[in-house]
Design a protein around this motif. Structure first.
Motif, PDB file in Angstrom:
ATOM      1  N   LEU A   1       1.669   6.339 -14.107  1.00  0.00           N
ATOM      2  CA  LEU A   1       1.036   6.930 -15.292  1.00  0.00           C
ATOM      3  C   LEU A   1       0.599   5.854 -16.287  1.00  0.00           C
ATOM      4  N   VAL A   2       1.461   4.863 -16.489  1.00  0.00           N
ATOM      5  CA  VAL A   2       1.112   3.789 -17.432  1.00  0.00           C
ATOM      6  C   VAL A   2      -0.165   3.091 -16.974  1.00  0.00           C
ATOM      7  N   GLN A   3      -0.233   2.757 -15.694  1.00  0.00           N
ATOM      8  CA  GLN A   3      -1.414   2.052 -15.194  1.00  0.00           C
ATOM      9  C   GLN A   3      -2.659   2.940 -15.207  1.00  0.00           C
ATOM     10  N   LEU A   4      -2.531   4.167 -14.725  1.00  0.00           N
ATOM     11  CA  LEU A   4      -3.701   5.045 -14.619  1.00  0.00           C
ATOM     12  C   LEU A   4      -4.224   5.454 -15.996  1.00  0.00           C
ATOM     13  N   ALA A   5      -3.323   5.675 -16.945  1.00  0.00           N
ATOM     14  CA  ALA A   5      -3.769   6.001 -18.295  1.00  0.00           C
ATOM     15  C   ALA A   5      -4.506   4.818 -18.914  1.00  0.00           C
ATOM     16  N   GLY A   6      -4.030   3.610 -18.645  1.00  0.00           N
ATOM     17  CA  GLY A   6      -4.716   2.426 -19.140  1.00  0.00           C
ATOM     18  C   GLY A   6      -6.097   2.268 -18.539  1.00  0.00           C
TER      19      GLY A   6
ATOM     20  N   LEU B   1       0.820  -1.210   0.000  1.00  0.00           N
ATOM     21  CA  LEU B   1       0.000   0.000   0.000  1.00  0.00           C
ATOM     22  C   LEU B   1       0.858   1.265   0.000  1.00  0.00           C
ATOM     23  N   ALA B   2       2.030   1.187   0.635  1.00  0.00           N
ATOM     24  CA  ALA B   2       2.899   2.362   0.713  1.00  0.00           C
ATOM     25  C   ALA B   2       3.471   2.752  -0.646  1.00  0.00           C
ATOM     26  N   THR B   3       3.342   1.892  -1.640  1.00  0.00           N
ATOM     27  CA  THR B   3       3.860   2.231  -2.973  1.00  0.00           C
ATOM     28  C   THR B   3       2.980   3.243  -3.698  1.00  0.00           C
ATOM     29  N   PHE B   4       1.775   3.505  -3.191  1.00  0.00           N
ATOM     30  CA  PHE B   4       0.820   4.307  -3.953  1.00  0.00           C
ATOM     31  C   PHE B   4       0.827   5.823  -3.710  1.00  0.00           C
ATOM     32  N   PRO B   5       0.903   6.332  -2.479  1.00  0.00           N
ATOM     33  CA  PRO B   5       0.488   7.713  -2.231  1.00  0.00           C
ATOM     34  C   PRO B   5       1.066   8.795  -3.131  1.00  0.00           C
ATOM     35  N   THR B   6       2.340   9.131  -3.013  1.00  0.00           N
ATOM     36  CA  THR B   6       2.864  10.261  -3.775  1.00  0.00           C
ATOM     37  C   THR B   6       2.891   9.978  -5.267  1.00  0.00           C
ATOM     38  N   ALA B   7       3.409   8.828  -5.660  1.00  0.00           N
ATOM     39  CA  ALA B   7       3.571   8.540  -7.083  1.00  0.00           C
ATOM     40  C   ALA B   7       2.235   8.529  -7.813  1.00  0.00           C
ATOM     41  N   TYR B   8       1.252   7.857  -7.253  1.00  0.00           N
ATOM     42  CA  TYR B   8      -0.015   7.704  -7.959  1.00  0.00           C
ATOM     43  C   TYR B   8      -0.866   8.969  -7.893  1.00  0.00           C
ATOM     44  N   ALA B   9      -0.809   9.693  -6.766  1.00  0.00           N
ATOM     45  CA  ALA B   9      -1.535  10.959  -6.704  1.00  0.00           C
ATOM     46  C   ALA B   9      -0.919  11.978  -7.658  1.00  0.00           C
ATOM     47  N   THR B  10       0.423  11.969  -7.767  1.00  0.00           N
ATOM     48  CA  THR B  10       1.087  12.860  -8.719  1.00  0.00           C
ATOM     49  C   THR B  10       0.685  12.508 -10.145  1.00  0.00           C
ATOM     50  N   ALA B  11       0.678  11.215 -10.461  1.00  0.00           N
ATOM     51  CA  ALA B  11       0.287  10.775 -11.803  1.00  0.00           C
ATOM     52  C   ALA B  11      -1.177  11.098 -12.085  1.00  0.00           C
ATOM     53  N   MET B  12      -2.044  10.875 -11.103  1.00  0.00           N
ATOM     54  CA  MET B  12      -3.460  11.200 -11.283  1.00  0.00           C
ATOM     55  C   MET B  12      -3.634  12.688 -11.564  1.00  0.00           C
ATOM     56  N   ARG B  13      -2.908  13.517 -10.813  1.00  0.00           N
ATOM     57  CA  ARG B  13      -2.964  14.960 -11.033  1.00  0.00           C
ATOM     58  C   ARG B  13      -2.534  15.315 -12.451  1.00  0.00           C
ATOM     59  N   MET B  14      -1.467  14.705 -12.932  1.00  0.00           N
ATOM     60  CA  MET B  14      -0.984  14.980 -14.290  1.00  0.00           C
ATOM     61  C   MET B  14      -2.052  14.665 -15.332  1.00  0.00           C
ATOM     62  N   LEU B  15      -2.656  13.494 -15.205  1.00  0.00           N
ATOM     63  CA  LEU B  15      -3.648  13.079 -16.208  1.00  0.00           C
ATOM     64  C   LEU B  15      -4.909  13.923 -16.129  1.00  0.00           C
TER      65      LEU B  15
END
Length: 341
Positions: free
Chosen positions: A188-193, A150-164
């Protein structure tokens, strides 16, 4: 409690493991979390090195807000654990909840986000046994994933979500993601998919197969000179976390009326481009950084649905944070590195 203190700007020797740090107490409206795991981010290393510079002098040592930094500081933004104490005004029933911490500490609207406090930077973070955060930043999570996952998600995925979100990516569009083997890039790869976009990626050859397994239709190397030719097309969107010498080539990979969004400059912040590419093709160039509270909540919802998967590369004990950061800076890993107290 045990914690690792950043005592000054410098190398790993600036990190000091202590077992006599006073336990933090939750202020009114806050909760205290007993940390189960905390992930590493570029910001941890760049802040330790004071690598952000100022608006007028790149050589000045500063934190991410490009202003003076307060020591000592407990770093670590991406925190997962259980609430063990609550401050005044917070229901005692929250004690025992398993939570993921939203690391962006702000209460106003989105304009405040560009100068927000960041957990582990402007206030003490999760490279410790205990950490306090506003109660609204502690998101209950219902997931079978481990704390480290779960700790792999916060900053990286929120940053990617914000970008998209900033670049308005929608289903059916084609997007090129740079740095696709790193934390934000793989997010980004996962969220864009998930959005139904077709993803192309830039990554080193050694990691290309794993990036493609995340959903990228094709992966090209970092040194490709003509990106559009290599892809056999121009794309609607470029999502860039690399910057540096590739900037002009990335703009040329966009279709007319295309959109470019950037949230990092790991290859260098100073870039060259032909402005005629921008105005003749009527391109949009968009800046982005940390995710908002809404972006973070959207990530947690996807985690609970199982729509995105954790990319956990390695787990270190907190006592080996320096070694974890050494592996992080070597960039031989794929996904995220996590420490546990």
């Amino acid at each position: 409690m045990r914690a690792v203190l950043l005592t000054r700007f410098g190398g790993p020797q600036a990190l000091e493991l202590r077992d006599d740090v006073p336990d933090p107490e939750p202020a009114p409206g806050e909760v205290r979390v007993r940390v189960g795991a905390a992930a590493l981010n570029n910001t941890d290393v760049w802040t330790r090195e004071g690598a952000y510079g100022s608006n007028v002098d790149e050589g000045v040592q500063t934190g991410w807000r490009r202003e003076p930094f307060a020591f000592p500081r407990i770093q670590g933004a991406d925190v997962v654990g259980r609430i063990d104490k609550v401050g005044e005004g917070v229901a005692a029933s929250r004690i025992g909840e398993r939570v993921v911490a939203d690391p962006m500490i702000y209460t106003g609207g989105e304009p405040e986000l560009v100068n927000t406090d960041y957990l582990g930077s402007e206030r003490d973070g999760g490279f410790a046994e205990l950490v306090t955060v506003p109660a609204t930043n502690a998101h209950v999570v219902d997931s079978a994933l481990s704390d480290a996952e779960l700790a792999t998600f916060p900053t990286a995925y929120a940053t990617a979500m914000r970008m998209l979100n900033r670049v308005r990516l929608v289903a059916g569009e084609e997007v090129l993601v740079t740095g696709a083997s790193g934390g934000v890039g793989s997010a980004l790869v996962q969220l864009a998919g998930v959005r139904g976009a077709t993803v192309f990626a830039v990554a080193g050859e050694a990691k290309a197969e794993r990036v493609q397994a995340l959903g990228a239709r094709a992966v090209i190397g970092r040194d490709v000179t003509d990106i559009a030719e290599a892809l056999g097309r121009q794309v609607d969107v470029v999502a860039d976390v690399v910057g540096g010498p590739a900037f002009g080539r990335l703009l040329s990979a966009l279709r007319p009326l295309g959109r470019y969004v950037v949230a990092g400059a790991i290859a260098g912040p100073q870039v060259d481009a032909d402005l005629r590419t921008v105005y003749l093709n009527q391109l949009e160039v968009i800046g982005s950084s940390f995710g908002s509270h809404d972006d973070f909540a959207a990530v947690i919802e996807l985690v609970e649905r199982g729509a995105i998967k954790p990319l956990l590369s390695a787990v270190y004990p907190l006592s080996e944070l320096g070694a974890a950061q050494a592996e992080f800076t070597a960039k031989g890993f794929f996904g995220k590195i996590v420490v546990t107290p």
